[in-house]
Scaffold this active site. Structure first.
Site, PDB file in Angstrom:
ATOM      1  N   MET A   1       0.762  -1.368  -0.294  1.00  0.00           N
ATOM      2  CA  MET A   1       0.072   0.115   0.090  1.00  0.00           C
ATOM      3  C   MET A   1       0.740   1.603   0.171  1.00  0.00           C
ATOM      4  O   MET A   1       1.883   1.121   0.560  1.00  0.00           O
ATOM      5  CB  MET A   1      -0.874  -0.030   1.543  1.00  0.00           C
ATOM      6  CG  MET A   1      -1.775  -0.567   0.878  1.00  0.00           C
ATOM      7  SD  MET A   1      -2.971  -0.696  -0.290  1.00  0.00           S
ATOM      8  CE  MET A   1      -3.433   0.987  -0.513  1.00  0.00           C
ATOM      9  N   ALA A   3       0.008   4.284   0.172  1.00  0.00           N
ATOM     10  CA  ALA A   3      -0.433   5.617   1.288  1.00  0.00           C
ATOM     11  C   ALA A   3       0.289   6.920   2.501  1.00  0.00           C
ATOM     12  O   ALA A   3      -0.061   7.791   2.350  1.00  0.00           O
ATOM     13  CB  ALA A   3      -2.050   5.399   2.468  1.00  0.00           C
ATOM     14  N   GLU A  79      -1.187  -1.521  10.676  1.00  0.00           N
ATOM     15  CA  GLU A  79      -1.954  -2.017  10.262  1.00  0.00           C
ATOM     16  C   GLU A  79      -3.497  -2.070  10.775  1.00  0.00           C
ATOM     17  O   GLU A  79      -4.216  -3.374  11.349  1.00  0.00           O
ATOM     18  CB  GLU A  79      -1.569  -3.008  10.384  1.00  0.00           C
ATOM     19  CG  GLU A  79      -0.719  -3.669   9.395  1.00  0.00           C
ATOM     20  CD  GLU A  79      -0.225  -3.050   7.837  1.00  0.00           C
ATOM     21  OE1 GLU A  79      -1.179  -2.945   6.963  1.00  0.00           O
ATOM     22  OE2 GLU A  79       0.636  -3.853   6.736  1.00  0.00           O
ATOM     23  N   CYS A 138      -5.415   8.196 -11.978  1.00  0.00           N
ATOM     24  CA  CYS A 138      -5.607   9.490 -12.976  1.00  0.00           C
ATOM     25  C   CYS A 138      -5.317  10.638 -12.580  1.00  0.00           C
ATOM     26  O   CYS A 138      -5.907  11.582 -13.207  1.00  0.00           O
ATOM     27  CB  CYS A 138      -7.295   9.301 -13.275  1.00  0.00           C
ATOM     28  SG  CYS A 138      -8.154   9.319 -11.690  1.00  0.00           S
TER      29      CYS A 138
HETATM   30 ZN   LIG Z   1      -8.801   6.908 -10.950  1.00  0.00          ZN
END
Ligand SMILES: [Zn+2]
Length: 182
Positions: A1, A3, A79, A138
């Site tokens: 991950m 983040a 976690e 995106c």
């Molecule tokens: Zn996206």
């Protein structure tokens, strides 16, 4: 991950230690990706943590640690999504009864878009929620996670927590989660 949760945790840990205060680092033992007692981040920071099982009474455990060392000023949990409902409650009672912050770092949802049990109760009980933002390919905010197997295929069902496999988890926005676009 991606983040940056562990990075944030280790940064907080560093800040406490720099000011001469001790911390208690905890990690559920279900997560053994980096060895049971090591919290690591992608940018190279690492620290030792105490691994615990789903049966551990975190209230009693932390109480004992605080009795042994009164200079512990913060509890840091990595976690956090993997602990039990009961353990989330125990951590809330720790902050109430011992007047010490518990910083729990975890994910909201699994790769099927379902909330983790622990995350539901953190949402319900936490004094404060801080969102660590990461972005989708995106450019939108990534709030979901896609599981990808070693053939690069998106996995939509199975166990909530796959251990020891070669899956990877890719943070994506909700739209690309729905479309399954990497
Ligand atoms: Zn996206």
């Amino acid at each position: 991950m991606n983040a940056g949760k562990s990075t944030s945790l280790l940064q907080s840990n560093y800040n406490y230690n720099e000011r001469g205060m001790n911390t208690l680092l905890l990690a559920p033992s279900v997560d053994t990706r980096y060895g049971a007692k090591k919290i690591t981040s992608r940018i190279g920071l690492q620290a030792d943590a105490t691994a615990f099982s789903p049966d551990e009474d975190l209230y009693q455990f932390i109480k004992q640690e605080l009795d042994k060392n009164s200079n512990i000023k913060c509890i840091l949990l990595d976690e956090a999504q993997f602990i039990t409902k009961k353990q989330v409650q125990q951590l809330a009672y720790v902050t109430d009864d011992f007047n010490i912050p518990v910083l729990a770092y975890g994910l909201r949802t699994d790769y099927m878009g379902e909330p983790f049990e622990a995350s539901k109760y953190f949402l319900a009980l936490a004094d404060q929620l801080i969102e660590l933002k990461t972005i989708c390919h995106c450019g939108r905010k990534a709030t979901m996670v896609l599981r990808v197997n070693d053939q690069g295929e998106i996995v939509r069902k199975g166990e909530q927590v796959a251990m020891g496999g070669n899956e990877s988890y890719i943070p994506v926005c909700r739209k690309h989660f729905r479309e399954g676009k990497l």
